[in-house]
Write a protein that holds these residues in place. Structure first.
Motif, PDB file in Angstrom:
ATOM      1  N   VAL A   1      39.593 -28.206  17.019  1.00  0.00           N
ATOM      2  CA  VAL A   1      39.292 -28.166  15.581  1.00  0.00           C
ATOM      3  C   VAL A   1      38.221 -27.118  15.331  1.00  0.00           C
ATOM      4  O   VAL A   1      37.140 -27.166  15.934  1.00  0.00           O
ATOM      5  CB  VAL A   1      38.800 -29.538  15.073  1.00  0.00           C
ATOM      6  N   ARG A   2      38.519 -26.180  14.444  1.00  0.00           N
ATOM      7  CA  ARG A   2      37.561 -25.174  14.020  1.00  0.00           C
ATOM      8  C   ARG A   2      37.455 -25.237  12.502  1.00  0.00           C
ATOM      9  O   ARG A   2      38.394 -24.885  11.790  1.00  0.00           O
ATOM     10  CB  ARG A   2      38.010 -23.777  14.453  1.00  0.00           C
TER      11      ARG A   2
ATOM     12  N   HIS B   1      33.395 -31.517   1.588  1.00  0.00           N
ATOM     13  CA  HIS B   1      34.610 -30.709   1.703  1.00  0.00           C
ATOM     14  C   HIS B   1      34.984 -30.491   3.167  1.00  0.00           C
ATOM     15  O   HIS B   1      36.176 -30.508   3.522  1.00  0.00           O
ATOM     16  CB  HIS B   1      34.410 -29.356   1.012  1.00  0.00           C
ATOM     17  N   THR B   2      33.986 -30.294   4.013  1.00  0.00           N
ATOM     18  CA  THR B   2      34.240 -30.080   5.435  1.00  0.00           C
ATOM     19  C   THR B   2      34.941 -31.280   6.056  1.00  0.00           C
ATOM     20  O   THR B   2      35.942 -31.138   6.778  1.00  0.00           O
ATOM     21  CB  THR B   2      32.912 -29.798   6.173  1.00  0.00           C
ATOM     22  N   VAL B   3      34.448 -32.479   5.774  1.00  0.00           N
ATOM     23  CA  VAL B   3      35.008 -33.693   6.364  1.00  0.00           C
ATOM     24  C   VAL B   3      36.387 -33.994   5.778  1.00  0.00           C
ATOM     25  O   VAL B   3      37.360 -34.246   6.516  1.00  0.00           O
ATOM     26  CB  VAL B   3      34.049 -34.879   6.160  1.00  0.00           C
TER      27      VAL B   3
ATOM     28  N   THR C   1      32.809 -28.390  13.721  1.00  0.00           N
ATOM     29  CA  THR C   1      32.895 -28.460  12.257  1.00  0.00           C
ATOM     30  C   THR C   1      31.585 -28.080  11.574  1.00  0.00           C
ATOM     31  O   THR C   1      31.553 -27.968  10.351  1.00  0.00           O
ATOM     32  CB  THR C   1      33.281 -29.878  11.801  1.00  0.00           C
ATOM     33  N   GLY C   2      30.520 -27.968  12.353  1.00  0.00           N
ATOM     34  CA  GLY C   2      29.211 -27.734  11.765  1.00  0.00           C
ATOM     35  C   GLY C   2      28.493 -28.999  11.369  1.00  0.00           C
ATOM     36  O   GLY C   2      27.348 -28.955  10.906  1.00  0.00           O
ATOM     37  N   VAL C   3      29.155 -30.154  11.551  1.00  0.00           N
ATOM     38  CA  VAL C   3      28.564 -31.452  11.220  1.00  0.00           C
ATOM     39  C   VAL C   3      28.533 -32.277  12.513  1.00  0.00           C
ATOM     40  O   VAL C   3      29.565 -32.766  12.970  1.00  0.00           O
ATOM     41  CB  VAL C   3      29.380 -32.188  10.134  1.00  0.00           C
ATOM     42  N   GLY C   4      27.361 -32.399  13.095  1.00  0.00           N
ATOM     43  CA  GLY C   4      27.223 -32.971  14.430  1.00  0.00           C
ATOM     44  C   GLY C   4      27.805 -34.369  14.578  1.00  0.00           C
ATOM     45  O   GLY C   4      28.532 -34.646  15.541  1.00  0.00           O
TER      46      GLY C   4
END
Length: 199
Positions: free
Chosen positions: A55-56, A67-69, A33-36
């Motif tokens: 999950v991509r 927004h990502t989460v 997700t880009g969020v470790g």
């Protein structure tokens, strides 16, 4: 893949997400997700629910992680709802008190088709590393709403915010695992007097 599997993609100006799940998996995950910290939590969700997850997520992380989460929660919830279909044969209800060191958290689930979140979890700091602690609730709100589940999460006590967040994900995972099991006494029935779990 089992019959209870699904893939969902969603693209907006804020995020681009693809999620594939297999409810009858072994807890294998491939998360990006880009969020470790969020990746770590989703790994826990997969591992302890035994739901295989890929999950991509590409999100507007130059703004923040929100927004990502949230949107990942939306798509993951949609994938679960799609995979479950009529929800025929499931146990439906489950709850667990999950301990991790000094922390104890309860999750109770009704895979009802009626989305609702009750959230009784407080963090003592606004961040875990660079991750906003308020996003834990945002994820579960989006997930419950789109999966069509009633979800109650209560942290009884805890001192370490990482542990509090992690027990939320692990407790929900374990409750999901139990609630989504096939009921051997009624493997083909929709567990509702209405005959439907579509809300």
């Amino acid at each position: 893949m089992s019959a209870r599997a699904a893939e969902v993609s969603r693209k907006t100006k804020e995020t681009e997400i693809t999620v594939s799940i297999d409810v009858d998996g072994t807890g294998r995950s491939d998360i990006s997700t880009g969020v470790g910290f969020f990746d770590h939590m989703l790994d826990q969700l997969s591992r302890h629910s035994l739901i295989d997850m890929t999950v991509r997520t590409k999100g507007d992380l130059h703004i923040d992680d929100h927004h990502t989460v949230e949107d990942t929660g939306i798509v993951l919830g949609q994938a679960l709802a799609k995979a479950l279909g009529e929800r025929r044969g499931i146990v439906r209800y489950a709850s667990i008190d999950l301990a991790m060191d000094e922390t104890l958290t309860r999750a109770a689930i009704d895979v009802s088709g009626r989305p609702f979140l009750v959230w009784n979890v407080a963090f003592s700091a606004p961040k875990i590393g660079t991750f906003d602690t308020e996003l834990v609730r945002e994820f579960f709100q989006a997930f419950a709403q789109n999966a069509g589940i009633t979800l109650h999460v209560t942290n009884h006590y805890g001192a370490n915010n990482h542990h509090i967040a992690e027990t939320c994900f692990k407790a929900v995972a374990r409750a999901l695992r139990m609630a989504l099991e096939t009921d051997p006494r009624q493997p083909n029935a929709v567990p509702s007097t209405k005959g439907s779990l579509k809300g």
